[in-house]
Design a protein around this motif. Structure first.
Motif, PDB file in Angstrom:
ATOM      1  N   GLN A  74       0.829  -1.219   0.000  1.00  0.00           N
ATOM      2  CA  GLN A  74       0.000   0.000   0.000  1.00  0.00           C
ATOM      3  C   GLN A  74       0.859   1.263   0.000  1.00  0.00           C
ATOM      4  N   GLN A  75       1.970   1.186   0.731  1.00  0.00           N
ATOM      5  CA  GLN A  75       2.828   2.373   0.861  1.00  0.00           C
ATOM      6  C   GLN A  75       3.547   2.731  -0.431  1.00  0.00           C
ATOM      7  N   GLY A  76       3.722   1.772  -1.313  1.00  0.00           N
ATOM      8  CA  GLY A  76       4.463   2.027  -2.548  1.00  0.00           C
ATOM      9  C   GLY A  76       5.939   1.696  -2.374  1.00  0.00           C
ATOM     10  N   ALA A  77       6.607   1.483  -3.503  1.00  0.00           N
ATOM     11  CA  ALA A  77       7.983   0.989  -3.471  1.00  0.00           C
ATOM     12  C   ALA A  77       8.999   2.123  -3.383  1.00  0.00           C
ATOM     13  N   THR A  78      10.118   1.844  -2.724  1.00  0.00           N
ATOM     14  CA  THR A  78      11.277   2.736  -2.815  1.00  0.00           C
ATOM     15  C   THR A  78      11.971   2.439  -4.145  1.00  0.00           C
ATOM     16  N   SER A  79      13.038   3.137  -4.425  1.00  0.00           N
ATOM     17  CA  SER A  79      13.720   2.896  -5.699  1.00  0.00           C
ATOM     18  C   SER A  79      14.732   1.760  -5.602  1.00  0.00           C
ATOM     19  N   ASN A  80      14.843   1.160  -4.420  1.00  0.00           N
ATOM     20  CA  ASN A  80      15.833   0.095  -4.229  1.00  0.00           C
ATOM     21  C   ASN A  80      15.169  -1.267  -4.453  1.00  0.00           C
ATOM     22  N   TYR A  81      15.348  -1.812  -5.645  1.00  0.00           N
ATOM     23  CA  TYR A  81      14.686  -3.070  -6.008  1.00  0.00           C
ATOM     24  C   TYR A  81      15.067  -4.210  -5.063  1.00  0.00           C
ATOM     25  N   GLY A  82      16.367  -4.339  -4.817  1.00  0.00           N
ATOM     26  CA  GLY A  82      16.837  -5.427  -3.955  1.00  0.00           C
ATOM     27  C   GLY A  82      16.231  -5.358  -2.561  1.00  0.00           C
ATOM     28  N   PHE A  83      16.152  -4.169  -2.038  1.00  0.00           N
ATOM     29  CA  PHE A  83      15.559  -3.970  -0.716  1.00  0.00           C
ATOM     30  C   PHE A  83      14.088  -4.400  -0.721  1.00  0.00           C
ATOM     31  N   GLU A  84      13.334  -3.915  -1.697  1.00  0.00           N
ATOM     32  CA  GLU A  84      11.917  -4.270  -1.789  1.00  0.00           C
ATOM     33  C   GLU A  84      11.760  -5.784  -1.924  1.00  0.00           C
ATOM     34  N   TYR A  85      12.616  -6.348  -2.765  1.00  0.00           N
ATOM     35  CA  TYR A  85      12.586  -7.792  -3.013  1.00  0.00           C
ATOM     36  C   TYR A  85      12.693  -8.572  -1.697  1.00  0.00           C
ATOM     37  N   ASP A  86      13.702  -8.249  -0.927  1.00  0.00           N
ATOM     38  CA  ASP A  86      13.954  -9.025   0.288  1.00  0.00           C
ATOM     39  C   ASP A  86      12.860  -8.847   1.331  1.00  0.00           C
ATOM     40  N   GLN A  87      12.323  -7.618   1.434  1.00  0.00           N
ATOM     41  CA  GLN A  87      11.279  -7.405   2.447  1.00  0.00           C
ATOM     42  C   GLN A  87      10.027  -8.211   2.088  1.00  0.00           C
ATOM     43  N   ILE A  88       9.793  -8.422   0.799  1.00  0.00           N
ATOM     44  CA  ILE A  88       8.566  -9.097   0.374  1.00  0.00           C
ATOM     45  C   ILE A  88       8.754 -10.604   0.187  1.00  0.00           C
ATOM     46  N   VAL A  89       9.821 -10.976  -0.499  1.00  0.00           N
ATOM     47  CA  VAL A  89      10.020 -12.397  -0.819  1.00  0.00           C
ATOM     48  C   VAL A  89      10.234 -13.239   0.445  1.00  0.00           C
ATOM     49  N   SER A  90      10.760 -12.612   1.486  1.00  0.00           N
ATOM     50  CA  SER A  90      11.001 -13.316   2.754  1.00  0.00           C
ATOM     51  C   SER A  90       9.706 -13.864   3.374  1.00  0.00           C
ATOM     52  N   LEU A  91       8.582 -13.330   2.941  1.00  0.00           N
ATOM     53  CA  LEU A  91       7.290 -13.784   3.466  1.00  0.00           C
ATOM     54  C   LEU A  91       7.133 -15.302   3.341  1.00  0.00           C
ATOM     55  N   GLY A  92       7.602 -15.871   2.242  1.00  0.00           N
ATOM     56  CA  GLY A  92       7.405 -17.300   1.977  1.00  0.00           C
ATOM     57  C   GLY A  92       7.942 -18.185   3.094  1.00  0.00           C
ATOM     58  N   GLU A  93       9.125 -17.876   3.554  1.00  0.00           N
ATOM     59  CA  GLU A  93       9.750 -18.677   4.610  1.00  0.00           C
ATOM     60  C   GLU A  93       9.055 -18.459   5.952  1.00  0.00           C
ATOM     61  N   LEU A  94       8.628 -17.215   6.195  1.00  0.00           N
ATOM     62  CA  LEU A  94       7.941 -16.930   7.468  1.00  0.00           C
ATOM     63  C   LEU A  94       6.641 -17.725   7.547  1.00  0.00           C
ATOM     64  N   LEU A  95       5.881 -17.720   6.463  1.00  0.00           N
ATOM     65  CA  LEU A  95       4.610 -18.445   6.437  1.00  0.00           C
ATOM     66  C   LEU A  95       4.834 -19.948   6.606  1.00  0.00           C
ATOM     67  N   ALA A  96       5.759 -20.479   5.822  1.00  0.00           N
ATOM     68  CA  ALA A  96       5.985 -21.927   5.852  1.00  0.00           C
ATOM     69  C   ALA A  96       6.349 -22.391   7.257  1.00  0.00           C
ATOM     70  N   THR A  97       7.237 -21.649   7.912  1.00  0.00           N
ATOM     71  CA  THR A  97       7.668 -22.098   9.243  1.00  0.00           C
ATOM     72  C   THR A  97       6.571 -21.905  10.280  1.00  0.00           C
ATOM     73  N   GLN A  98       5.754 -20.855  10.123  1.00  0.00           N
ATOM     74  CA  GLN A  98       4.656 -20.681  11.080  1.00  0.00           C
ATOM     75  C   GLN A  98       3.662 -21.829  10.941  1.00  0.00           C
ATOM     76  N   ILE A  99       3.410 -22.230   9.714  1.00  0.00           N
ATOM     77  CA  ILE A  99       2.456 -23.327   9.485  1.00  0.00           C
ATOM     78  C   ILE A  99       3.017 -24.656   9.994  1.00  0.00           C
ATOM     79  N   VAL A 100       4.276 -24.921   9.660  1.00  0.00           N
ATOM     80  CA  VAL A 100       4.870 -26.190  10.108  1.00  0.00           C
ATOM     81  C   VAL A 100       4.926 -26.230  11.640  1.00  0.00           C
ATOM     82  N   ALA A 101       5.305 -25.124  12.259  1.00  0.00           N
ATOM     83  CA  ALA A 101       5.386 -25.090  13.731  1.00  0.00           C
ATOM     84  C   ALA A 101       4.021 -25.378  14.344  1.00  0.00           C
ATOM     85  N   ALA A 102       2.994 -24.736  13.812  1.00  0.00           N
ATOM     86  CA  ALA A 102       1.644 -24.933  14.359  1.00  0.00           C
ATOM     87  C   ALA A 102       1.216 -26.390  14.188  1.00  0.00           C
ATOM     88  N   TYR A 103       1.523 -26.952  13.034  1.00  0.00           N
ATOM     89  CA  TYR A 103       1.130 -28.343  12.796  1.00  0.00           C
ATOM     90  C   TYR A 103       1.885 -29.297  13.726  1.00  0.00           C
TER      91      TYR A 103
END
Ligand code: ASP
Ligand code: MG
Length: 422
Positions: free
Chosen positions: A103-132
């Motif tokens: 919602q806030q919009g992207a900064t001009s640093n592609y790599g930075f934006e990439y890491d803040q967003i793509v990291s979501l995948g690992e956070l979700l997977a581990t939260q789900i596995v831990a709960a299970y």
């Protein structure tokens, strides 16, 4: 004690997560660190979110993210029937962080934006596995790896800050073990001193596991995969592959360096440095032994030809404009440009007034390099090529892989042959 790494394919759906729990159960009572990467192809899907976000297509980015959310929620619903399970609110919060960022919009640093967003995948997977795991009575402690694996702020390729990482990993992990639990955390991610998220390079979860194994001086590290072990070629590309029961670190690092996808190339060094064996085993057939990578090959081991095929290659040929020799001065100038643009060469060769390099054809990344080279040299490109590397090559293997193909460049040592072919 052991470090286990479960990749995307091993947690791609509810049945897969149940299978992972089953495998972990088989090691109950042991001190375990379990590293999990994003479910299935989530990282690829998140890359599309990043691209939409970066191009200021906020709605598209949100829609793509919503699809990822649905996918994860439906896996959770299959795994945990209790609609009041705290994992739902936890996942909502994890998604909200990224939704707000979109919602806030992207900064001009592609790599930075990439890491803040793509990291979501690992956070979700581990939260789900831990709960299970908790629902099937495997006591685990979820840890945020971004507080343990410290990196600089080279986004998309975070460089580990060993001093602080070596301090924080043992403290956190030993505390978890003392409480009788297994430690569960994310691969692929790191954290900067300012508290931002970094990633360690695609497929980097293997490397995370190796960093933990190194620092904890683990008895072994196991990568659970959808193949029975390390094969002598990618079974999707080559027929009649065979499993290699034992490999040395040296052979393994050579294979991965040339592009074999079995394990991330950076995985071997931290293990080799402490003599920690690496086991590659099948999560489909967890009773089978797989491959072990260790210090030495057993005496008289005859390895089969190991074939690595890299497609979508580009051959860049660089000529001096004034007929000056391609000697040390020009070469160091050219290599400096490759290094400055962080482009890895897969194969290089030079002649009197020319230099050739075979590289991955990633247009976004190489454009700037080519422009820089063109300032001082004449540059030619050949696209759509394949790089074939065969270690322990035999006449039969050579014949099999070159038949009917045009060889543009080849290089041969006693153990390895590399060919750029069309
Ligand atoms: N999920 C990340 C990727 O797909 C890291 C990994 O799988 O190791 O690149
Ligand atoms: Mg993955």
């Amino acid at each position: 004690m052991q470090v286990f790494k479960f990749g995307g394919a091993s947690v791609k759906n509810a049945a897969a997560v149940r299978n992972v729990a089953q495998i972990i159960k088989g090691f109950s009572g042991e001190k375990l660190v379990v590293i999990v990467s994003a479910m299935g192809k989530t990282t690829n899907a998140l890359e599309e979110v990043v691209n939409a976000h970066y191009q200021k297509n906020t709605q598209q980015a949100l829609d793509l993210l919503a699809a990822i959310k649905n996918n994860h929620i439906s896996i959770v619903q299959e795994l945990m029937t209790d609609a009041n399970n705290a994992v739902y609110e936890q996942l909502n919060q994890t998604f909200r962080v990224v939704e707000d960022r979109l919602q806030q919009g992207a900064t001009s640093n592609y790599g930075f934006e990439y890491d803040q967003i793509v990291s979501l995948g690992e956070l979700l997977a581990t939260q789900i596995v831990a709960a299970y795991l908790n629902t099937v009575d495997i006591a685990s402690q979820w840890l945020d790896v971004r507080h343990l694996v410290h990196t600089d702020n080279t986004y998309r390729e975070g460089q580990i800050q060993w001093k602080t990482t070596e301090k924080d990993i043992p403290t956190a992990i030993h505390a978890v073990w003392e409480s009788g639990k297994i430690a569960l955390t994310q691969g692929f991610l790191g954290g900067t001193p300012e508290g931002f998220t970094t990633t360690l390079g695609r497929e980097g979860s293997d490397y995370t596991a190796a960093v933990f194994a190194n620092i904890l001086e683990s008895q072994g590290m196991t990568v659970w995969k959808d193949v029975p072990g390390i094969l002598n070629a990618d079974p999707r590309l080559v027929e009649n592959t065979v499993k290699i029961p034992v490999l040395s670190y040296y052979e393994a690092i050579e294979m991965t360096y040339y592009g074999a996808h079995v394990i991330h190339p950076k995985t071997i060094k931290p293990l080799q440095n402490k003599g920690i064996p690496l086991y590659v085993r099948s999560f489909v057939k967890p009773d089978e032994v797989g491959t072990v990578v260790q210090t030495e090959l057993p005496a008289n081991t005859q390895l089969p030809p190991v074939v690595v095929i890299k497609s979508n290659q580009l051959l860049v040929s660089v000529f001096s404009n004034d007929f000056s020799f391609m000697a040390e001065e020009n070469l160091s100038d050219i290599y400096e440009l490759f290094a400055a643009h962080r482009i890895k060469t897969n194969l290089t060769q030079n002649a009197a007034i020319s230099f050739s390099a075979c590289i991955d054809n990633t247009p976004m990344r190489i454009e700037a390099l080519l422009e820089a080279l063109e300032e001082d040299y004449t540059v030619y490109k050949n696209e759509g090529l394949t790089l074939i590397t065969i270690r322990h090559y035999t006449p039969e293997a050579l014949e099999q892989h070159t038949e009917g193909r045009e060889i543009l460049l080849s290089q041969k040592s006693r153990h390895t042959i590399q060919m750029v072919v069309r």
